[in-house]
Write an enzyme that holds these catalytic residues in place. Sequence first.
Site, PDB file in Angstrom:
ATOM      1  N   ASP A  72      15.168  29.790  56.803  1.00  0.00           N
ATOM      2  CA  ASP A  72      15.600  28.415  57.048  1.00  0.00           C
ATOM      3  C   ASP A  72      15.159  27.957  58.430  1.00  0.00           C
ATOM      4  O   ASP A  72      15.886  27.262  59.128  1.00  0.00           O
ATOM      5  CB  ASP A  72      17.132  28.324  56.908  1.00  0.00           C
TER       6      ASP A  72
ATOM      7  N   CYS B  14      22.970  26.619  33.311  1.00  0.00           N
ATOM      8  CA  CYS B  14      23.999  25.614  33.608  1.00  0.00           C
ATOM      9  C   CYS B  14      24.459  24.898  32.336  1.00  0.00           C
ATOM     10  O   CYS B  14      25.620  24.471  32.240  1.00  0.00           O
ATOM     11  CB  CYS B  14      23.484  24.582  34.611  1.00  0.00           C
TER      12      CYS B  14
ATOM     13  N   CYS C 293      27.336  21.982  31.685  1.00  0.00           N
ATOM     14  CA  CYS C 293      28.323  21.991  32.777  1.00  0.00           C
ATOM     15  C   CYS C 293      27.861  21.109  33.930  1.00  0.00           C
ATOM     16  O   CYS C 293      26.708  21.146  34.340  1.00  0.00           O
ATOM     17  CB  CYS C 293      28.527  23.422  33.276  1.00  0.00           C
TER      18      CYS C 293
ATOM     19  N   CYS D 244      29.971  20.967  39.434  1.00  0.00           N
ATOM     20  CA  CYS D 244      29.593  20.723  40.834  1.00  0.00           C
ATOM     21  C   CYS D 244      29.460  19.227  41.101  1.00  0.00           C
ATOM     22  O   CYS D 244      29.844  18.735  42.171  1.00  0.00           O
ATOM     23  CB  CYS D 244      28.306  21.461  41.179  1.00  0.00           C
TER      24      CYS D 244
ATOM     25  N   CYS E 119      32.336  16.960  43.713  1.00  0.00           N
ATOM     26  CA  CYS E 119      31.861  16.544  45.039  1.00  0.00           C
ATOM     27  C   CYS E 119      32.708  15.401  45.584  1.00  0.00           C
ATOM     28  O   CYS E 119      32.786  14.327  44.974  1.00  0.00           O
ATOM     29  CB  CYS E 119      30.399  16.111  44.961  1.00  0.00           C
TER      30      CYS E 119
ATOM     31  N   CYS F 199      26.635  13.778  51.924  1.00  0.00           N
ATOM     32  CA  CYS F 199      27.101  15.168  51.833  1.00  0.00           C
ATOM     33  C   CYS F 199      27.913  15.556  53.064  1.00  0.00           C
ATOM     34  O   CYS F 199      27.481  15.349  54.201  1.00  0.00           O
ATOM     35  CB  CYS F 199      25.891  16.086  51.680  1.00  0.00           C
TER      36      CYS F 199
ATOM     37  N   CYS G 293      30.966  22.164  53.725  1.00  0.00           N
ATOM     38  CA  CYS G 293      31.795  21.933  52.538  1.00  0.00           C
ATOM     39  C   CYS G 293      31.316  22.880  51.446  1.00  0.00           C
ATOM     40  O   CYS G 293      30.117  22.989  51.195  1.00  0.00           O
ATOM     41  CB  CYS G 293      31.667  20.486  52.079  1.00  0.00           C
TER      42      CYS G 293
ATOM     43  N   CYS H 146      31.228  22.279  45.841  1.00  0.00           N
ATOM     44  CA  CYS H 146      30.349  22.409  44.679  1.00  0.00           C
ATOM     45  C   CYS H 146      30.175  23.869  44.276  1.00  0.00           C
ATOM     46  O   CYS H 146      30.002  24.188  43.096  1.00  0.00           O
ATOM     47  CB  CYS H 146      28.998  21.738  44.917  1.00  0.00           C
TER      48      CYS H 146
END
Length: 370
Positions: A148, A202, A205, A208, A212, A228, A255, A258
């Site tokens: 990152d 997924c 579904c 998430c 949020c 966000c 946060c 999700c």
Amino acid sequence: MQGWARELGFSQIGVAGVDLSSAEPGLMQWLAQGFHGDMQYMQAHGLKRARPAELVPGTVSVITARMDYLPQATLGRALEEEDRTGAGPERGGWQAVEFARLERPGEGIVSVYARGRDYHKVLRARLQKLADRIAAAVGPFGHRVFTDSAPVLEAELARRSGQGWRGKHTLVLNREAGSMFFLGEIYVDLPLAPSGLVTAHCGSCQACIDVCPTQAIVAPQRVDARRCISYLTIEHAGAIPEALRPLVGNRVYGCDDCQLACPWNKFAQASTVPDFDERPALSGRPLAEWFAWDEDTFLRRTEGGPIRRIGHERWLRNVAVALGNALRATGDPALRAALAARAGDPSALVREHVAWALAQEPLRAAGSIE
């Protein structure tokens, strides 16, 4: 190579090719819509993110790695709660324990990944050790390690190397580990066979998306960073938009909602790396305590961790918003007193958020008489 990786604390490694051209249109559309907010480096690097051989000339393969980060104590609290209630073993119990923090407005919440040592430092050092082991086995080779830390399409490379699939929240999901892991890469000039892709699981579904708080996930695999809470409390340097402040709740840094709502995270694995053990000062602490930290205390408590990079001013900005939300929820005069103590803070940014927080009116109890 998998054995060496596990010895270094990695859960899995994989290999991806360098042709990411099919990801370029989505990246450019995301940037064109302004969903990157104030993260100008995203715009500046442009398509270099999707072109590993341009970022590091000579690159022909990318080795990807993931490392679980769920702190042992986080999983331990869930097991203790199960023992107390007699609910029986439930690996997903840690998610309920973390969600419960939101129901204690006077308690500050730091994202699970940020309660220990800065993952950039941990992964970078271990990825370099992995590269050194490879070099000892095959001879010197060209490489560069990333965590990152550069224009790298980490999640896309992880998907292409079989680490998992992209969830609707854009994070990589693994059937055995959920999404509670860090990613890192080694760009190499070695022609390596790519790993097989993993099927997405997924289905229909959208937990998430539904959970949020700010509806930042505007479509499957599409996040508007400007809404966000992780972006607002970490990347955003200015004032948090007033309309979004009530939605921040008692989240001070990041946060996890999700991820907490994702069914696959019942399989999240506790980290085997002590660096990610949570620091007591950053978990389960009263907001008023954090708001009282002077800069020296802030620097001492966050030394070696990811929170330090936002600086003391933004830390106070975030805590002020959380205190305002707690004041509205509880009417606790102690919270008002904590805020009032910084009403004249030297920082205009902090003063603005303190003034907003002090103006929050306590919610009336249900059934109260006017």
